[in-house]
Write a protein that holds these residues in place. Structure first.
Motif, PDB file in Angstrom:
ATOM      1  N   ARG A 115      25.429   2.211 -13.196  1.00  0.00           N
ATOM      2  CA  ARG A 115      26.051   3.459 -12.739  1.00  0.00           C
ATOM      3  C   ARG A 115      24.986   4.422 -12.201  1.00  0.00           C
ATOM      4  NH1 ARG A 115      24.746   7.624 -16.232  1.00  0.00           N
ATOM      5  NH2 ARG A 115      24.535   7.154 -18.449  1.00  0.00           N
ATOM      6  N   LEU A 116      25.456   5.448 -11.508  1.00  0.00           N
ATOM      7  CA  LEU A 116      24.561   6.537 -11.109  1.00  0.00           C
ATOM      8  C   LEU A 116      23.912   7.127 -12.354  1.00  0.00           C
ATOM      9  CD1 LEU A 116      26.802   8.346  -8.469  1.00  0.00           C
ATOM     10  CD2 LEU A 116      24.611   7.232  -7.996  1.00  0.00           C
ATOM     11  N   GLY A 117      22.587   7.268 -12.315  1.00  0.00           N
ATOM     12  CA  GLY A 117      21.889   7.821 -13.473  1.00  0.00           C
ATOM     13  C   GLY A 117      21.792   6.875 -14.655  1.00  0.00           C
ATOM     14  N   GLY A 118      22.127   5.586 -14.445  1.00  0.00           N
ATOM     15  CA  GLY A 118      22.069   4.612 -15.532  1.00  0.00           C
ATOM     16  C   GLY A 118      20.653   4.130 -15.829  1.00  0.00           C
ATOM     17  N   ASN A 119      20.565   3.139 -16.705  1.00  0.00           N
ATOM     18  CA  ASN A 119      19.276   2.709 -17.238  1.00  0.00           C
ATOM     19  C   ASN A 119      19.080   1.208 -17.067  1.00  0.00           C
ATOM     20  OD1 ASN A 119      18.685   5.344 -18.889  1.00  0.00           O
ATOM     21  ND2 ASN A 119      20.763   4.740 -19.438  1.00  0.00           N
ATOM     22  N   ILE A 120      17.919   0.818 -16.541  1.00  0.00           N
ATOM     23  CA  ILE A 120      17.555  -0.596 -16.445  1.00  0.00           C
ATOM     24  C   ILE A 120      16.268  -0.803 -17.227  1.00  0.00           C
ATOM     25  CG2 ILE A 120      16.869  -2.493 -14.919  1.00  0.00           C
ATOM     26  CD1 ILE A 120      18.522  -1.246 -12.707  1.00  0.00           C
ATOM     27  N   TYR A 121      16.285  -1.788 -18.120  1.00  0.00           N
ATOM     28  CA  TYR A 121      15.109  -2.117 -18.928  1.00  0.00           C
ATOM     29  C   TYR A 121      14.537  -3.434 -18.434  1.00  0.00           C
ATOM     30  CZ  TYR A 121      17.726   1.275 -21.573  1.00  0.00           C
ATOM     31  OH  TYR A 121      18.438   2.394 -21.926  1.00  0.00           O
ATOM     32  N   ILE A 122      13.312  -3.400 -17.943  1.00  0.00           N
ATOM     33  CA  ILE A 122      12.673  -4.597 -17.392  1.00  0.00           C
ATOM     34  C   ILE A 122      11.931  -5.304 -18.514  1.00  0.00           C
ATOM     35  CG2 ILE A 122      11.047  -5.498 -15.698  1.00  0.00           C
ATOM     36  CD1 ILE A 122      11.629  -3.075 -13.986  1.00  0.00           C
ATOM     37  N   LEU A 123      12.365  -6.545 -18.796  1.00  0.00           N
ATOM     38  CA  LEU A 123      11.845  -7.272 -19.949  1.00  0.00           C
ATOM     39  C   LEU A 123      11.267  -8.630 -19.600  1.00  0.00           C
ATOM     40  CD1 LEU A 123      14.989  -6.591 -22.165  1.00  0.00           C
ATOM     41  CD2 LEU A 123      12.969  -5.184 -21.967  1.00  0.00           C
ATOM     42  N   GLY A 124      11.477  -9.120 -18.369  1.00  0.00           N
ATOM     43  CA  GLY A 124      10.996 -10.466 -18.062  1.00  0.00           C
ATOM     44  C   GLY A 124      11.203 -10.820 -16.608  1.00  0.00           C
ATOM     45  N   ILE A 125      10.763 -12.060 -16.264  1.00  0.00           N
ATOM     46  CA  ILE A 125      10.865 -12.539 -14.874  1.00  0.00           C
ATOM     47  C   ILE A 125      11.397 -13.968 -14.847  1.00  0.00           C
ATOM     48  CG2 ILE A 125       9.114 -11.037 -13.853  1.00  0.00           C
ATOM     49  CD1 ILE A 125       7.163 -13.505 -14.246  1.00  0.00           C
ATOM     50  N   VAL A 126      12.383 -14.249 -15.703  1.00  0.00           N
ATOM     51  CA  VAL A 126      12.891 -15.619 -15.845  1.00  0.00           C
ATOM     52  C   VAL A 126      13.473 -16.161 -14.542  1.00  0.00           C
ATOM     53  CG1 VAL A 126      14.534 -17.058 -17.130  1.00  0.00           C
ATOM     54  CG2 VAL A 126      13.295 -15.254 -18.307  1.00  0.00           C
ATOM     55  N   ALA A 127      14.026 -15.280 -13.707  1.00  0.00           N
ATOM     56  CA  ALA A 127      14.663 -15.742 -12.461  1.00  0.00           C
ATOM     57  C   ALA A 127      13.678 -15.883 -11.300  1.00  0.00           C
ATOM     58  CB  ALA A 127      15.795 -14.786 -12.068  1.00  0.00           C
ATOM     59  N   GLY A 128      12.398 -15.646 -11.547  1.00  0.00           N
ATOM     60  CA  GLY A 128      11.394 -15.856 -10.503  1.00  0.00           C
ATOM     61  C   GLY A 128      11.147 -14.614  -9.660  1.00  0.00           C
ATOM     62  N   LEU A 129      10.239 -14.748  -8.692  1.00  0.00           N
ATOM     63  CA  LEU A 129       9.795 -13.626  -7.871  1.00  0.00           C
ATOM     64  C   LEU A 129      10.372 -13.719  -6.459  1.00  0.00           C
ATOM     65  CD1 LEU A 129       6.058 -13.760  -8.949  1.00  0.00           C
ATOM     66  CD2 LEU A 129       7.743 -12.105  -9.720  1.00  0.00           C
ATOM     67  N   ASN A 130      10.624 -12.555  -5.853  1.00  0.00           N
ATOM     68  CA  ASN A 130      10.991 -12.540  -4.433  1.00  0.00           C
ATOM     69  C   ASN A 130      10.659 -11.174  -3.848  1.00  0.00           C
ATOM     70  OD1 ASN A 130      13.016 -10.780  -5.194  1.00  0.00           O
ATOM     71  ND2 ASN A 130      14.674 -12.259  -4.961  1.00  0.00           N
ATOM     72  N   GLU A 131      11.100 -10.907  -2.643  1.00  0.00           N
ATOM     73  CA  GLU A 131      10.767  -9.660  -1.944  1.00  0.00           C
ATOM     74  C   GLU A 131      11.422  -8.466  -2.632  1.00  0.00           C
ATOM     75  OE1 GLU A 131       9.263  -6.973   0.290  1.00  0.00           O
ATOM     76  OE2 GLU A 131       8.707  -9.073   0.613  1.00  0.00           O
ATOM     77  N   VAL A 132      10.637  -7.427  -2.940  1.00  0.00           N
ATOM     78  CA  VAL A 132      11.176  -6.275  -3.676  1.00  0.00           C
ATOM     79  C   VAL A 132      10.861  -4.947  -2.982  1.00  0.00           C
ATOM     80  CG1 VAL A 132      11.135  -7.403  -5.933  1.00  0.00           C
ATOM     81  CG2 VAL A 132       9.088  -6.211  -5.137  1.00  0.00           C
ATOM     82  N   SER A 133      10.518  -4.987  -1.697  1.00  0.00           N
ATOM     83  CA  SER A 133      10.033  -3.770  -1.030  1.00  0.00           C
ATOM     84  C   SER A 133      11.077  -2.660  -0.962  1.00  0.00           C
ATOM     85  CB  SER A 133       9.540  -4.102   0.376  1.00  0.00           C
ATOM     86  OG  SER A 133      10.583  -4.654   1.142  1.00  0.00           O
ATOM     87  N   SER A 134      12.366  -3.015  -0.961  1.00  0.00           N
ATOM     88  CA  SER A 134      13.402  -1.978  -0.848  1.00  0.00           C
ATOM     89  C   SER A 134      13.829  -1.415  -2.200  1.00  0.00           C
ATOM     90  CB  SER A 134      14.632  -2.558  -0.142  1.00  0.00           C
ATOM     91  OG  SER A 134      15.167  -3.630  -0.895  1.00  0.00           O
ATOM     92  N   VAL A 135      13.287  -1.960  -3.273  1.00  0.00           N
ATOM     93  CA  VAL A 135      13.737  -1.570  -4.619  1.00  0.00           C
ATOM     94  C   VAL A 135      13.511  -0.080  -4.905  1.00  0.00           C
ATOM     95  CG1 VAL A 135      13.194  -1.852  -7.079  1.00  0.00           C
ATOM     96  CG2 VAL A 135      13.741  -3.842  -5.685  1.00  0.00           C
ATOM     97  N   PRO A 136      12.316   0.500  -4.601  1.00  0.00           N
ATOM     98  CA  PRO A 136      12.133   1.926  -4.940  1.00  0.00           C
ATOM     99  C   PRO A 136      13.185   2.838  -4.323  1.00  0.00           C
ATOM    100  CG  PRO A 136      10.024   0.908  -4.420  1.00  0.00           C
ATOM    101  CD  PRO A 136      11.079  -0.102  -4.088  1.00  0.00           C
ATOM    102  N   LEU A 137      13.559   2.578  -3.071  1.00  0.00           N
ATOM    103  CA  LEU A 137      14.575   3.410  -2.416  1.00  0.00           C
ATOM    104  C   LEU A 137      15.920   3.275  -3.117  1.00  0.00           C
ATOM    105  CD1 LEU A 137      15.408   5.302  -0.131  1.00  0.00           C
ATOM    106  CD2 LEU A 137      15.858   3.271   1.285  1.00  0.00           C
ATOM    107  N   LYS A 138      16.284   2.049  -3.479  1.00  0.00           N
ATOM    108  CA  LYS A 138      17.572   1.824  -4.159  1.00  0.00           C
ATOM    109  C   LYS A 138      17.601   2.540  -5.512  1.00  0.00           C
ATOM    110  CE  LYS A 138      18.440  -2.650  -1.969  1.00  0.00           C
ATOM    111  NZ  LYS A 138      18.440  -4.090  -2.143  1.00  0.00           N
ATOM    112  N   ILE A 139      16.464   2.525  -6.222  1.00  0.00           N
ATOM    113  CA  ILE A 139      16.375   3.225  -7.514  1.00  0.00           C
ATOM    114  C   ILE A 139      16.573   4.722  -7.302  1.00  0.00           C
ATOM    115  CG2 ILE A 139      14.765   3.880  -9.353  1.00  0.00           C
ATOM    116  CD1 ILE A 139      13.591   1.001  -9.068  1.00  0.00           C
ATOM    117  N   LEU A 140      15.925   5.256  -6.264  1.00  0.00           N
ATOM    118  CA  LEU A 140      16.040   6.690  -5.962  1.00  0.00           C
ATOM    119  C   LEU A 140      17.481   7.058  -5.602  1.00  0.00           C
ATOM    120  CD1 LEU A 140      14.794   9.463  -5.360  1.00  0.00           C
ATOM    121  CD2 LEU A 140      14.272   8.635  -3.061  1.00  0.00           C
ATOM    122  N   GLN A 141      18.125   6.245  -4.774  1.00  0.00           N
ATOM    123  CA  GLN A 141      19.472   6.560  -4.286  1.00  0.00           C
ATOM    124  C   GLN A 141      20.489   6.669  -5.420  1.00  0.00           C
ATOM    125  OE1 GLN A 141      19.758   3.358  -1.447  1.00  0.00           O
ATOM    126  NE2 GLN A 141      19.458   4.716   0.312  1.00  0.00           N
TER     127      GLN A 141
END
Length: 348
Positions: free
Chosen positions: A258-284
Motif C-alpha cells: 500500500r501507499l506508505g507501506g513497509n517492505i523488509y529486505i531479507l534475502g535474494i533467493v529469487a536471484g538478481l536482475n535490473e533494479v535501476s527503476s526501483v528508487p523512483l517506484k519506492i518514492l512514488q
C-alpha cells in the motif's frame, strides 16, 4: 554432571568452499569454557539458505577459514565458567545469531561475531558460548523446534515488530514458504494480522494455511501474483512485505504494498536482475524499505515471550541425524521444505 562430559567432540568443518561435498566431520577436543562462558551440549541445529552460500563460497560476508558452519542451535548447559552468574547446568538455551549483538544498533564489529561465518558455528556436539549471547528456550518448544529460532525467527520478529510494528487488522505478504516467511505468517497471526503467502506449490500453500496463513497465491498459476494480492486487499495493497526474493521479486512486492507501506529486505533467493527503476517506484508510493540483519538478543527474548504466550510452534519440515548433515543440506537446496530443515545432534 561435569564428569559425563567427554574429552572429544565431533564437528563439521568446511576446509574448502566447493559446495555441500566440502563438509567434513572431524573429531576435536571438547572446548573448556572461559570464565564468562558456558559449555553447551548441542541437541539440534537448523539450516538457513545462507549455509548453502557459505558452503559454496558465495556468501557476501567474510567467512573464517575451515569454519564450523551453521548459526542456529538449541542445547543444554553442561558446565559453567568460574565467573558465570544467572545460568545453571541443565538449562536449555539458544545462542544469538551474532554472539555480541545484545541490544541497540548493529556495528561492523558485531557483524564479525556471526556464527558460522566470522566465528565458528554450531554444527558440532559441544560448543562454549559467552553468557551474554544466550537466551532461554521457550518452555513450550522442544530442542528441535527451538533450533529454528535464532535466524529465521528473530529476522521475522524484528521485521514485523521492529520500528514500525504490525498492527491487528493489517495484512502481511510473505514471499515463499521458507523459514522466515512461515515464521512471519505465524507472528502476524499471533499479532492479530492476516498473512498472504506465495508459493509454486498448492500443497505448500495448504500447509502454510494450516500453520497460520490466511491466504495463499500460487505464482505458477498466477504469474502476475501482485494482482491477486491487490484483489485480496480490495485494491489497497498489503501493509508489510517479507521480501526474501530480492531483485527477482522486488517489483512485484512494490506493486503489492500500500501507499506508505513497509517492505523488509531479507534475502535474494529469487536471484538478481535490473533494479535501476526501483528508487523512483519506492518514492512514488512513499514506501518504507528496511534491510533486516537478524536482530539483537533483546529481540530474541521479546520473541520468545510472544511464542510462549501464543503457543507458537515453529514449522519443522524434516529432521536429519547428525551423521546425515549433508543430506539435510541437499534437502534444503532442493527447496522441497515448508518452514525449517533441522539436524538432530543429540536426543532430547
Amino acid at each position: 554432571m561435569a564428569s559425563t562430559i567427554p574429552s572429544k567432540t565431533r564437528a563439521y568443518r568446511l576446509p574448502k568452499n566447493e559446495g555441500i561435498r566440502s563438509l567434513v566431520l572431524e573429531e576435536e577436543p571438547v572446548p573448556k569454557p572461559k570464565d564468562n562462558e558456558v559449555l553447551v551440549k548441542v541437541h539440534a541445529v537448523s539450516l538457513n539458505y545462507r549455509d548453502l552460500l557459505i558452503a559454496s563460497g558465495t556468501y557476501s560476508v567474510r567467512v573464517k577459514p575451515n569454519v564450523i558452519p551453521a548459526s542456529d542451535m538449541s542445547g543444554t548447559i553442561v558446565s559453567l565458567g568460574s565467573d558465570v552468574k544467572g545460568w545453571q547446568v541443565g538449562e536449555r538455551v539458544c545462542a544469538n545469531f551474532f554472539l555480541d549483538y545484545v541490544f541497540g544498533e548493529i556495528t561492523d564489529e558485531i557483524i564479525e561475531t556471526a556464527l558460522g561465518a566470522g566465528v565458528d558455528g554450531v554444527l558440532t556436539e559441544y560448543r562454549a558460548f559467552p553468557t551474554h549471547s544466550l537466551v532461554k528456550v521457550p518452555d513450550n518448544l522442544s530442542h528441535i523446534e527451538a533450533s529454528t529460532l535464532p535466524c529465521a525467527g528473530v529476522t521475522a520478529y524484528n521485521s514485523l515488530l521492529g520500528p514500525r510494528p504490525v498492527k491487528a487488522g493489517e495484512t502481511v505478504l510473505c514471499i515463499g514458504t521458507g523459514g522466515v516467511s512461515i515464521f512471519a505468517a505465524q507472528i502476524a497471526k499471533a499479532s492479530g494480522a492476516g498473512a498472504i503467502v506465495t508459493s509454486s506449490s498448492d500443497d505448500k500453500l495448504e500447509l502454510a494455511k494450516k500453520l497460520g496463513a490466511k491466504h495463499g497465491i500460487n505464482y505458477k498459476t498466477h504469474p502476475d501474483w501482485e494482482k491477486e494480492v491487490l484483489k485480496i486487499t480490495n485494491g489497497r495493497g498489503v501493509d508489510h512485505v517479507i521480501e526474501v526474493g530480492g531483485p527477482g521479486t522486488f517489483d512485484k512486492s512494490i506493486a503489492s504494498v500500500r501507499l506508505g507501506g513497509n517492505i523488509y529486505i531479507l534475502g535474494i533467493v529469487a536471484g538478481l536482475n535490473e533494479v535501476s527503476s526501483v528508487p523512483l517506484k519506492i518514492l512514488q508510493k512513499g514506501i518504507n524499505v528496511r534491510g533486516v540483519l537478524v536482530g539483537p538478543r533483546s529481540s530474541f527474548e521479546d520473541m520468545n515471550r510472544l511464542i510462549e504466550v501464543n503457543n507458537v510452534k515453529p514449522a519443522v519440515s524434516k529432521v536429519f541425524s547428525f551423521e546425515k548433515a549433508k543430506e539435510a543440506y541437499e534437502f534444503l537446496q532442493a527447496q522441497k521444505h515448508v518452514g525449517k530443515v533441522v539436524i538432530q545432534v543429540a536426543q532430547d
